[in-house]
Design a protein around this motif. Structure first.
Motif, PDB file in Angstrom:
ATOM      1  N   ASP A  65      28.687 -36.651   6.967  1.00 38.68           N
ATOM      2  CA  ASP A  65      27.574 -36.448   6.025  1.00 38.68           C
ATOM      3  C   ASP A  65      26.449 -35.592   6.599  1.00 38.68           C
ATOM      4  OD1 ASP A  65      26.503 -38.237   7.859  1.00 38.68           O
ATOM      5  OD2 ASP A  65      25.478 -39.441   6.336  1.00 38.68           O
ATOM      6  N   THR A  66      26.698 -34.919   7.725  1.00 41.93           N
ATOM      7  CA  THR A  66      25.653 -34.139   8.388  1.00 41.93           C
ATOM      8  C   THR A  66      25.072 -33.060   7.480  1.00 41.93           C
ATOM      9  OG1 THR A  66      26.494 -34.547  10.624  1.00 41.93           O
ATOM     10  CG2 THR A  66      25.189 -32.544  10.288  1.00 41.93           C
ATOM     11  N   TRP A  67      25.941 -32.258   6.867  1.00 42.96           N
ATOM     12  CA  TRP A  67      25.424 -31.203   5.980  1.00 42.96           C
ATOM     13  C   TRP A  67      24.739 -31.817   4.762  1.00 42.96           C
ATOM     14  CZ3 TRP A  67      24.649 -27.452   8.781  1.00 42.96           C
ATOM     15  CH2 TRP A  67      25.609 -26.725   9.479  1.00 42.96           C
ATOM     16  N   ALA A  68      25.267 -32.928   4.267  1.00 40.15           N
ATOM     17  CA  ALA A  68      24.644 -33.590   3.129  1.00 40.15           C
ATOM     18  C   ALA A  68      23.220 -34.031   3.471  1.00 40.15           C
ATOM     19  CB  ALA A  68      25.477 -34.789   2.683  1.00 40.15           C
ATOM     20  N   ARG A  69      23.011 -34.499   4.695  1.00 42.10           N
ATOM     21  CA  ARG A  69      21.677 -34.918   5.120  1.00 42.10           C
ATOM     22  C   ARG A  69      20.719 -33.723   5.164  1.00 42.10           C
ATOM     23  NH1 ARG A  69      23.015 -38.133  10.554  1.00 42.10           N
ATOM     24  NH2 ARG A  69      20.749 -37.937  10.833  1.00 42.10           N
TER      25      ARG A  69
ATOM     26  N   THR B 290      31.380 -24.783   3.963  1.00 42.12           N
ATOM     27  CA  THR B 290      32.051 -25.641   4.932  1.00 42.12           C
ATOM     28  C   THR B 290      33.363 -26.122   4.323  1.00 42.12           C
ATOM     29  OG1 THR B 290      31.719 -27.504   6.468  1.00 42.12           O
ATOM     30  CG2 THR B 290      30.942 -27.800   4.190  1.00 42.12           C
ATOM     31  N   SER B 291      34.021 -27.061   4.967  1.00 37.93           N
ATOM     32  CA  SER B 291      35.321 -27.517   4.489  1.00 37.93           C
ATOM     33  C   SER B 291      35.542 -28.968   4.907  1.00 37.93           C
ATOM     34  CB  SER B 291      36.443 -26.628   5.056  1.00 37.93           C
ATOM     35  OG  SER B 291      36.433 -26.661   6.481  1.00 37.93           O
ATOM     36  N   GLY B 292      36.692 -29.521   4.501  1.00 37.39           N
ATOM     37  CA  GLY B 292      37.091 -30.853   4.949  1.00 37.39           C
ATOM     38  C   GLY B 292      36.157 -31.946   4.479  1.00 37.39           C
ATOM     39  N   GLU B 293      36.015 -32.969   5.312  1.00 32.00           N
ATOM     40  CA  GLU B 293      35.211 -34.131   4.949  1.00 32.00           C
ATOM     41  C   GLU B 293      33.744 -33.779   4.760  1.00 32.00           C
ATOM     42  OE1 GLU B 293      35.818 -37.207   7.783  1.00 32.00           O
ATOM     43  OE2 GLU B 293      37.919 -37.554   7.237  1.00 32.00           O
ATOM     44  N   ALA B 294      33.264 -32.777   5.495  1.00 27.20           N
ATOM     45  CA  ALA B 294      31.870 -32.355   5.350  1.00 27.20           C
ATOM     46  C   ALA B 294      31.622 -31.783   3.960  1.00 27.20           C
ATOM     47  CB  ALA B 294      31.510 -31.328   6.422  1.00 27.20           C
ATOM     48  N   LEU B 295      32.589 -31.031   3.441  1.00 29.19           N
ATOM     49  CA  LEU B 295      32.473 -30.491   2.088  1.00 29.19           C
ATOM     50  C   LEU B 295      32.524 -31.607   1.060  1.00 29.19           C
ATOM     51  CD1 LEU B 295      32.372 -28.015   0.190  1.00 29.19           C
ATOM     52  CD2 LEU B 295      34.879 -27.983   0.266  1.00 29.19           C
ATOM     53  N   VAL B 296      33.421 -32.560   1.253  1.00 32.69           N
ATOM     54  CA  VAL B 296      33.543 -33.690   0.327  1.00 32.69           C
ATOM     55  C   VAL B 296      32.225 -34.451   0.237  1.00 32.69           C
ATOM     56  CG1 VAL B 296      34.677 -35.904  -0.067  1.00 32.69           C
ATOM     57  CG2 VAL B 296      36.036 -33.920   0.643  1.00 32.69           C
TER      58      VAL B 296
END
Length: 318
Positions: free
Chosen positions: A149-153, A169-175
């Protein structure tokens, strides 16, 4: 003088390009040449924006043991260096390029492990730069030690200040970011087909399927969705409509950094007084073409971009 755009790169890399006659696994090779370039998606975006004349600040984290190539880039392009230094060495991504065919084999090493304290330090630096309307580019993967959730933060922090977050971005960070963790969505997002398929869990075989997903993201509250579709160009969607932008001809050269140049073009378009979906698509596509044509120079030619902007093929979609 305040920045016109900010980029954040949490997993930068030194791109080491090695050229050889032909790659044969299990054999000893003699290289024709080797070069090191400062890399990482946000670093590439900042470099393109600087070439275009946009004052950019690069935030992120670099290892203090080999940051010389980054300092050289920042100085040469006039990019404000806001990157934190931590003990260790920034990772190296090795690109083995076969002469003639141009086929490239990538070997990407793991990034420097970071902690919540490192992320808090980046967040503090970001807070001092934020202003309404400022394009903030959150770009690339996450290094070991940082949660998905780093980018989400960070997009929540930037969005709360009225900045416009461009996420790549991609993967779980994108989700996590597209699912609105921490109560915020990016202003704009630039996934490719495969990244969207991973997010939706379904195959997206054609432009119609991609457009449907893009429209869903718009309905969720994202202002601009750009979906890369390789040599077929890119799909641009906002509340005014949808279109496909294609270069008038295929550019020659390595594709390294082409997607980052497109993100830079989107950021540059957001700074224009009269933004439109078509003008954004034209500029972003011309940015990508110019970056491709520059080869190892990894430069953007503003005169070339201006010339090619009018040649981009635009196809409106229903």
């Amino acid at each position: 003088m305040s920045a016109q755009a900010v980029t954040i790169t949490l997993n930068p890399a030194i791109d080491q390009t090695v050229r050889l006659a032909r790659l044969q696994p299990g054999h000893v090779h003699r290289a024709f040449s080797a070069r090191d370039d400062a890399g990482g998606k946000g670093i590439n975006v900042a470099a393109c924006l600087a070439d275009w004349g946009v004052r950019s600040t690069a935030l992120g984290v670099l290892g203090d043991g080999n940051d010389g190539v980054f300092r050289t880039l920042f100085s040469a392009r006039g990019i404000a260096d806001g990157c934190l230094r931590v003990p260790g060495r920034t990772r190296t991504n090795i690109k083995l390029v076969e002469e003639g065919s141009g086929e490239t084999t990538d070997i990407n090493l793991a990034g420097l492990p970071l902690s919540d304290a490192d992320l808090d330090a980046v967040s503090t630096q970001l807070a001092a730069l934020l202003s309404p309307g400022l394009p903030v580019v959150l770009s690339g993967g996450l290094p070991p030690g940082l949660p998905a959730d780093t980018w989400a933060r960070l997009q929540m922090q930037a969005g709360a200040a009225g900045a416009r977050v461009l996420l790549d971005t991609s993967g779980e960070a994108l989700v996590a970011a597209l699912n609105g963790m921490h109560g915020a969505l990016p202003y704009a997002v630039k996934p490719n087909r495969h990244e969207l398929e991973a997010w939706t869990g379904t195959t997206l075989p054609d432009l119609g399927a991609l457009q449907a997903v893009g429209l869903d993201l718009i309905e969720r509250g994202i202002a601009l969705v750009v979906i890369s579709v390789g040599t077929d160009g890119a799909l641009f969607i906002d509340r005014s409509g949808a279109l496909v932008a294609r270069p008038a001809r295929l550019a020659q050269g390595s594709s390294v950094g082409a997607g980052d140049a497109m993100v830079a073009g989107i950021a540059a378009a957001l700074l224009e007084p009269a933004f439109s979906l078509a003008s954004c698509a034209r500029l972003a596509t011309a940015f990508s073409m110019s970056r491709l044509e520059s080869g190892d120079a990894r430069r953007l030619d503003p005169a070339q971009v201006r010339e090619w902007t009018g040649d981009v093929l635009i196809q409106p979609l229903d």
